[in-house]
Motif scaffolding. Sequence first.
Motif, short mmCIF file in Angstrom:
data_model
loop_
_atom_site.label_atom_id
_atom_site.label_comp_id
_atom_site.label_asym_id
_atom_site.label_seq_id
_atom_site.Cartn_x
_atom_site.Cartn_y
_atom_site.Cartn_z
N LYS A 198 -0.86 5.35 3.90
CA LYS A 198 -0.67 4.81 5.24
C LYS A 198 -2.00 4.34 5.81
O LYS A 198 -3.02 5.04 5.68
CB LYS A 198 -0.05 5.87 6.16
CG LYS A 198 1.44 6.08 5.89
CD LYS A 198 2.01 7.13 6.82
CE LYS A 198 3.49 7.32 6.54
NZ LYS A 198 4.04 8.48 7.24
N SER A 199 -1.97 3.19 6.46
CA SER A 199 -3.21 2.61 6.99
C SER A 199 -3.78 3.44 8.12
O SER A 199 -4.98 3.39 8.42
CB SER A 199 -2.95 1.18 7.45
OG SER A 199 -1.88 1.17 8.36
N SER A 200 -2.93 4.24 8.74
CA SER A 200 -3.41 5.06 9.86
C SER A 200 -4.36 6.16 9.39
O SER A 200 -5.12 6.71 10.18
CB SER A 200 -2.22 5.66 10.60
OG SER A 200 -1.38 6.34 9.69
N ASP A 226 0.86 -1.19 0.00
CA ASP A 226 0.00 0.00 0.00
C ASP A 226 0.88 1.23 0.00
O ASP A 226 1.95 1.24 0.61
CB ASP A 226 -0.89 0.03 1.24
CG ASP A 226 -1.98 -1.04 1.17
OD1 ASP A 226 -2.23 -1.54 0.05
OD2 ASP A 226 -2.54 -1.37 2.24
N VAL A 264 -7.34 6.58 8.04
CA VAL A 264 -8.57 5.81 7.77
C VAL A 264 -9.44 6.59 6.78
O VAL A 264 -9.60 7.81 6.90
CB VAL A 264 -9.33 5.54 9.07
CG1 VAL A 264 -10.61 4.75 8.80
CG2 VAL A 264 -8.44 4.80 10.05
N GLU A 273 -6.61 4.17 -1.71
CA GLU A 273 -5.32 3.67 -2.20
C GLU A 273 -5.09 4.21 -3.62
O GLU A 273 -6.04 4.37 -4.39
CB GLU A 273 -5.35 2.14 -2.22
CG GLU A 273 -4.03 1.47 -2.49
CD GLU A 273 -2.90 2.00 -1.64
OE1 GLU A 273 -3.00 1.97 -0.40
OE2 GLU A 273 -1.91 2.48 -2.23
#
Lengths: 524, 284
Positions: free
Chosen positions: B263-265, B260, B267, B271
Amino acid sequence: MKFKNNKVKNYLIFILLLISSNIFSQNTYVVFLKDKSGSLFNPFSYFDAKAIERRMMLNKPLFDSTDFPVSNIYYDEILKNKIEITGHTRWFNAIFVNSNEKQIAEIKKLPYVKNVEELNMQVVLCSSNENIEITTNQKTFLKNQTGHLQGNLFRDAGYTGKGMRIAIFDGGFPGANTHPAFEHIRKLNRIIKTWDFTTNKENVYLANNHGTNVLSCIAGLLDSIPIGLATDAEFLLARTEVASEPFSEEKNWLEAVEWADKNGAQIINSSLGYTDSRYFPWDMNGKKSLVARAANMAASKGMLVVNAVGNEGSNRWKKIITPADADSVLSVGGIDPETYYHINFSSYGPSTDWRLKPNVSAFAHVIAATPNNIHETDGTSFSSPLVAGFAACAWQTHPQFNNMQLFKEIEKSALLYPYFDYAHGYGIPQASYFLAKTNQVEKQPSVTIDITDDLLKIAAIVLPPKDALNKYLYFHIKDSKGHLKKYEVIEVYQNDVITLNISEFEKGDILRIHYLGSTIEKQF
Amino acid sequence: MKSIKRNRATDYTNLNRAGTFLGKLLLKLNKLFFSATICVICGSLCRVKSFQLLFFLVVALNVTAQNVLMSEYPNEDTIIPKYGPNLKKFYFVYIGYEAFADDFSDNSANIRNRASGRTSFGFKFKRRITNFWALGYDINMSSSTFSIKQNSQKTFPSVAIHKKERLMIGGLGIQIFTRFNFDRRGNTIGKYLDIGGYINWNYTSQHFTKDFTTPADSSNALTIKTTESQLNYFENYEYGVKASLGSNHFAISATYRISDITKSSFVGFPEMPRLSVGINLALY
């Protein structure tokens, strides 16, 4: 996963299809057969009368198994497998097919198949870019073009290639049926046969004008001034190459050489060659490529094959190209008409197995016919036809020679003989040799070798230069195996030409020097 | 290999050329007359004569020298080189452009595909194992640009609508690949398929916007451009797989990013597209 954008998806599919069609497309293969089961052969119906005459003169058998056709039984069986057959070669007992790898795997399993080789090569027409500007000095230039081979002597003695049949393999001959430089040939119907092996049609007066250039350098005649030497020869014109096609097959060359044999060719001129699309320079050993083997086979059947050495001298490849690497091919290098020594782009020998190549040299900057005009152009492509024309006249002077005797005599007639190097071969062939053998007369050496202490001094008589040839001293050092370790060409202006350290020489080495028409040597 | 061009004199360390003595003598004479020229400062006529003499001597020195037109050492030609398109080692630079195709995800950035793509410039090294198989690596610099659609569905990187808006990620990467060739050939690259994996260090990222506005106190429109650097919602590293299908100088390449980039943080942040397809041109 799914594509959101249909256009992108379509582009992707299109691109992948385009590439895969390129990469996974069918290739041309040569399927070599084990025998010629059931094939029948009548030389009197197959060969042209001229071909039979040549064979009888050279004591070659009329019934030679290599001339028998490919077996019809095998041909039909391969055809039954839905494989596209594009041609065949009697000499190599092989069939050319277009097929994919899966089909080839099946063919290999057939009991009568010896082996299969892939063919896809890029041909090189051995000429550089043309310059169509016509200068006022063209007549003088043309006189030198044939004069450097002493063509005037042949002509004065009435040797113009009459009765000789020359096959030319090239990329097309546009204008050869209309250009005034070939009117004398057309008038007497001396273009005996034509065949386009790329389309299997008779018309060769199209496509690349390289063949027209080449034909003119053998037999062109303008305002009674010859462009080449064999103005009265007969011709077989074969189109074997498609210049605009990046990959051409050597199968056309193979088919053409058999066609030339069948139709009585005595000399073949091929100003074509194959390089790095399939080979490495160290493959140029006269055995690796199929065309080199075919050229040798042509020589074994009595034809003199003349081939340009290529224009790779000043690029990375540098070496001769195939089929000029074949040992029975008279390979012709390029001479600069201004300086009379090696022209920088002419490919260098020797063959990888250290045989002398080129064998002889001729001008590589010439005036040649275009479809509608004449122009100056460069390339060993034109050295080769000049020598092919020379060979036709030379053969006419001594019709008892066989092709390989003629080959050797042409080498002996050259200006540097017995000196040679890998840029010039034996130099420029001379007509006087065939007419009176004048250059066999021993000339007084005009160069001396003096050894004092550990120095070897070469001294020469300096003459006021009448022409460029008078200025050049050639020397080579040959080792005990017969390989040249080094060779030089020096323009001489003073008596003391060069001093070499004796330490440069090993036991068995030979120093050979050629200057002002004489050659001396010193063995160590 | 020593290849001497026409009319160019060359000397060699192992050859003692005749004429050296004469040359030295002439050079000494040259020096003498040159010194004399400097000394004769009161008579310009004398200086001219000296220069004429000097010129003559230099010309004489040249015309009396032996001229080596060609010098060849055939043994050197038999050395098989290691460097070449289908030899042991080969390296070259290339340029490429790939258009972003899709991210195969429902939660994708709202980007304009036609205006988004990756430009790259790199150095490729190839080590031949057999005629049909080679291994290699590729060091490259790339710049990925994502042009954002300006519509009511826009939520990324903000809901604000601009005249133009794009994100750029600059990367330094390395790729390891294996090459399969399809054709029997000489010293040419030929037709091939490269398959490999890559890792990129994204050393920079930027967010550009462009707007037009007309101030209340003026009739002239103003262009407002903003640039925001080092975007904290993008990862510093990415990795993926790459394939190229080529013939000599040209290749079609496809890159698929496995990791990815957002960043997954963060939210709700979408993508970026994972697949890009384009062309490469090898310069050699």
